[in-house]
Design a protein around this motif. Sequence first.
Motif, PDB file in Angstrom:
ATOM      1  N   PRO A  77      -1.007  10.564   9.830  1.00 40.34           N
ATOM      2  CA  PRO A  77      -0.422  11.733   9.457  1.00 40.34           C
ATOM      3  C   PRO A  77       0.288  12.018   8.265  1.00 40.34           C
ATOM      4  O   PRO A  77      -0.072  13.133   7.633  1.00 40.34           O
ATOM      5  N   THR A  78       0.610  10.983   7.470  1.00 39.68           N
ATOM      6  CA  THR A  78       1.045  11.108   5.986  1.00 39.68           C
ATOM      7  C   THR A  78      -0.078  11.177   5.146  1.00 39.68           C
ATOM      8  O   THR A  78      -0.009  11.902   4.112  1.00 39.68           O
ATOM      9  N   ALA A  79      -1.250  10.633   5.374  1.00 40.10           N
ATOM     10  CA  ALA A  79      -2.462  10.645   4.559  1.00 40.10           C
ATOM     11  C   ALA A  79      -2.963  11.900   4.577  1.00 40.10           C
ATOM     12  O   ALA A  79      -3.343  12.633   3.800  1.00 40.10           O
ATOM     13  N   ALA A  80      -2.861  12.704   5.701  1.00 40.17           N
ATOM     14  CA  ALA A  80      -3.334  14.228   6.081  1.00 40.17           C
ATOM     15  C   ALA A  80      -2.554  14.891   4.944  1.00 40.17           C
ATOM     16  O   ALA A  80      -3.279  15.852   4.337  1.00 40.17           O
ATOM     17  N   TYR A  81      -1.216  14.840   4.973  1.00 42.41           N
ATOM     18  CA  TYR A  81      -0.320  15.783   4.128  1.00 42.41           C
ATOM     19  C   TYR A  81      -0.690  15.549   2.805  1.00 42.41           C
ATOM     20  O   TYR A  81      -0.362  16.486   1.825  1.00 42.41           O
ATOM     21  N   GLN A  82      -1.104  14.387   2.477  1.00 43.27           N
ATOM     22  CA  GLN A  82      -1.513  14.077   0.840  1.00 43.27           C
ATOM     23  C   GLN A  82      -2.773  14.953   0.628  1.00 43.27           C
ATOM     24  O   GLN A  82      -2.798  15.557  -0.552  1.00 43.27           O
ATOM     25  N   LEU A  83      -3.836  14.851   1.532  1.00 48.25           N
ATOM     26  CA  LEU A  83      -4.824  15.787   1.109  1.00 48.25           C
ATOM     27  C   LEU A  83      -4.617  17.383   1.371  1.00 48.25           C
ATOM     28  O   LEU A  83      -4.985  18.202   0.755  1.00 48.25           O
ATOM     29  N   ALA A  84      -3.516  17.527   2.204  1.00 48.28           N
ATOM     30  CA  ALA A  84      -3.090  19.002   2.063  1.00 48.28           C
ATOM     31  C   ALA A  84      -2.496  19.245   0.729  1.00 48.28           C
ATOM     32  O   ALA A  84      -2.560  20.310   0.191  1.00 48.28           O
TER      33      ALA A  84
ATOM     34  N   ALA B  90      -3.813   9.275  -0.241  1.00 47.54           N
ATOM     35  CA  ALA B  90      -4.097   9.537   0.988  1.00 47.54           C
ATOM     36  C   ALA B  90      -4.941   8.303   1.313  1.00 47.54           C
ATOM     37  O   ALA B  90      -4.865   7.842   2.638  1.00 47.54           O
ATOM     38  N   SER B  91      -5.838   7.801   0.706  1.00 44.88           N
ATOM     39  CA  SER B  91      -6.686   6.593   0.925  1.00 44.88           C
ATOM     40  C   SER B  91      -5.937   5.375   1.037  1.00 44.88           C
ATOM     41  O   SER B  91      -6.116   4.493   2.003  1.00 44.88           O
ATOM     42  N   LEU B  92      -4.712   5.370   0.340  1.00 47.61           N
ATOM     43  CA  LEU B  92      -4.038   4.081   0.323  1.00 47.61           C
ATOM     44  C   LEU B  92      -3.062   4.282   1.662  1.00 47.61           C
ATOM     45  O   LEU B  92      -2.905   3.165   2.637  1.00 47.61           O
ATOM     46  N   LEU B  93      -2.561   5.183   2.215  1.00 49.20           N
ATOM     47  CA  LEU B  93      -1.861   5.452   3.473  1.00 49.20           C
ATOM     48  C   LEU B  93      -2.887   5.388   4.481  1.00 49.20           C
ATOM     49  O   LEU B  93      -2.463   4.685   5.434  1.00 49.20           O
ATOM     50  N   GLN B  94      -4.097   5.832   4.401  1.00 51.59           N
ATOM     51  CA  GLN B  94      -5.153   5.636   5.561  1.00 51.59           C
ATOM     52  C   GLN B  94      -5.368   4.066   5.684  1.00 51.59           C
ATOM     53  O   GLN B  94      -5.367   3.619   6.941  1.00 51.59           O
ATOM     54  N   ALA B  95      -5.326   3.443   4.700  1.00 54.63           N
ATOM     55  CA  ALA B  95      -5.303   1.782   4.992  1.00 54.63           C
ATOM     56  C   ALA B  95      -4.595   1.240   5.248  1.00 54.63           C
ATOM     57  O   ALA B  95      -4.348   0.156   6.104  1.00 54.63           O
ATOM     58  N   ALA B  96      -3.150   1.895   5.206  1.00 54.49           N
ATOM     59  CA  ALA B  96      -1.957   1.331   5.688  1.00 54.49           C
ATOM     60  C   ALA B  96      -1.657   1.872   7.146  1.00 54.49           C
ATOM     61  O   ALA B  96      -0.588   1.463   7.754  1.00 54.49           O
ATOM     62  N   GLY B  97      -2.803   2.534   7.595  1.00 55.74           N
ATOM     63  CA  GLY B  97      -2.461   3.049   9.170  1.00 55.74           C
ATOM     64  C   GLY B  97      -1.807   4.204   9.343  1.00 55.74           C
ATOM     65  O   GLY B  97      -1.515   4.425  10.529  1.00 55.74           O
ATOM     66  N   ASP B  98      -1.281   4.874   8.436  1.00 51.67           N
ATOM     67  CA  ASP B  98      -0.355   5.910   8.448  1.00 51.67           C
ATOM     68  C   ASP B  98      -1.354   7.393   8.121  1.00 51.67           C
ATOM     69  O   ASP B  98      -1.341   7.909   7.185  1.00 51.67           O
TER      70      ASP B  98
ATOM     71  N   PRO C 177      -6.912  13.479  -8.174  1.00 51.84           N
ATOM     72  CA  PRO C 177      -7.082  12.348  -7.777  1.00 51.84           C
ATOM     73  C   PRO C 177      -6.029  11.402  -7.411  1.00 51.84           C
ATOM     74  O   PRO C 177      -6.168  10.797  -6.596  1.00 51.84           O
ATOM     75  N   HIS C 178      -4.966  11.827  -7.792  1.00 55.49           N
ATOM     76  CA  HIS C 178      -3.848  10.848  -7.398  1.00 55.49           C
ATOM     77  C   HIS C 178      -3.517  11.269  -5.903  1.00 55.49           C
ATOM     78  O   HIS C 178      -3.128  10.318  -5.029  1.00 55.49           O
ATOM     79  N   TYR C 179      -3.317  12.651  -5.358  1.00 57.45           N
ATOM     80  CA  TYR C 179      -3.176  12.962  -4.037  1.00 57.45           C
ATOM     81  C   TYR C 179      -4.303  12.008  -3.084  1.00 57.45           C
ATOM     82  O   TYR C 179      -3.637  11.621  -2.014  1.00 57.45           O
TER      83      TYR C 179
ATOM     84  N   LEU D   3       0.984  -1.301   0.029  1.00 53.07           N
ATOM     85  CA  LEU D   3      -0.029  -0.007   0.058  1.00 53.07           C
ATOM     86  C   LEU D   3       0.770   1.184  -0.078  1.00 53.07           C
ATOM     87  O   LEU D   3       0.341   2.196  -0.712  1.00 53.07           O
ATOM     88  N   ARG D   4       2.200   1.132   0.703  1.00 46.86           N
ATOM     89  CA  ARG D   4       2.729   2.285   0.797  1.00 46.86           C
ATOM     90  C   ARG D   4       3.528   2.689  -0.555  1.00 46.86           C
ATOM     91  O   ARG D   4       3.638   3.784  -0.986  1.00 46.86           O
ATOM     92  N   GLU D   5       4.085   1.564  -1.259  1.00 45.54           N
ATOM     93  CA  GLU D   5       4.624   2.036  -2.475  1.00 45.54           C
ATOM     94  C   GLU D   5       3.433   2.461  -3.361  1.00 45.54           C
ATOM     95  O   GLU D   5       4.001   3.300  -4.226  1.00 45.54           O
ATOM     96  N   ARG D   6       2.336   1.913  -3.630  1.00 42.18           N
ATOM     97  CA  ARG D   6       1.314   2.358  -4.251  1.00 42.18           C
ATOM     98  C   ARG D   6       0.890   3.905  -4.042  1.00 42.18           C
ATOM     99  O   ARG D   6       0.946   4.590  -4.884  1.00 42.18           O
ATOM    100  N   ALA D   7       1.006   4.012  -2.775  1.00 43.25           N
ATOM    101  CA  ALA D   7       0.671   5.582  -2.397  1.00 43.25           C
ATOM    102  C   ALA D   7       1.780   6.599  -2.770  1.00 43.25           C
ATOM    103  O   ALA D   7       1.659   7.696  -3.199  1.00 43.25           O
ATOM    104  N   GLN D   8       3.093   6.109  -2.675  1.00 39.71           N
ATOM    105  CA  GLN D   8       4.182   6.885  -3.363  1.00 39.71           C
ATOM    106  C   GLN D   8       3.992   7.243  -4.583  1.00 39.71           C
ATOM    107  O   GLN D   8       4.497   8.239  -5.331  1.00 39.71           O
TER     108      GLN D   8
END
Length: 255
Positions: A70-77, A60-68, A54-56, A29-34
């Motif tokens: 804070p980093t998901a929040a920065y993707q939305l930002a 964010a969705s992938l990072l949220q699913a991975a349990g991260d 849509p990419h950001y 999930l993290r690699e796909r999010a990156q």
Amino acid sequence: RRPSVTWRKESWIFAVDHADRVLRTATSLRERAQAESLLGNVAHRQGKPKEALPHYKEAASLLQAAGDTPTAAYQLAAAGQSLLAGDHAPNALPELQAAVERAPSDLRLQTQLALAFWQLGDGRAAVAILNSVLAIDGGYAEALRTRGEILADLGDARSAMLDLDRAVPGSPSTQAARGLALAELGEHTAATKEINDAVASAKRNGPVLLYAARALDLTGDKVSARERAREAIDATDPPLSPPHLQLARKLARHG
């Protein structure tokens, strides 16, 4: 300068190819999010915020699913910041608010949200958010600088100077905001020096040029005020927000 332009285009192509390859093969999930975030960055740098969005959000969705979270929040930002810089500024606010909801203790994200409110024309809401940030960390430099600039923009010169005197020196926008606040206080000689120095180091910066135009207008130099306002309208690094663009056009016409 042509080689740098060519290199940039080649870098974009390489980045997109790399990201597409990761999305086809990666299971993490993290690699796909990156990879999604990288595609968002490329679209943003190409001036295509609607394509970046849509990419950001997927990152964010992938990072949220991975349990991260804070980093998901920065993707939305990042999505919000991209929209804010383009022609879709009103759509930026929900993304930045969603980012803050995911990381409510992150003062940097709250400051970004305040900036968005200001750039959309609601300076008072921006100041309220920054007051809350500075109640938590009274020395947070970015919030002090931002609140000082907004207060100068709103005409609250004395309060602006309290913040700007504590802000880290050297930023052209902070220096230009000081110039505007000083002009609002009637200290015209000091104001002129501040804005001239700021403009000399940031000739394509829209907010700096608009601060300068407004300060010059207050000092009575209507001709220079109109000239700086016209430059602010055409500035691209960064451009003016829609409400400030409207103000610059008014100054350019009337001085």
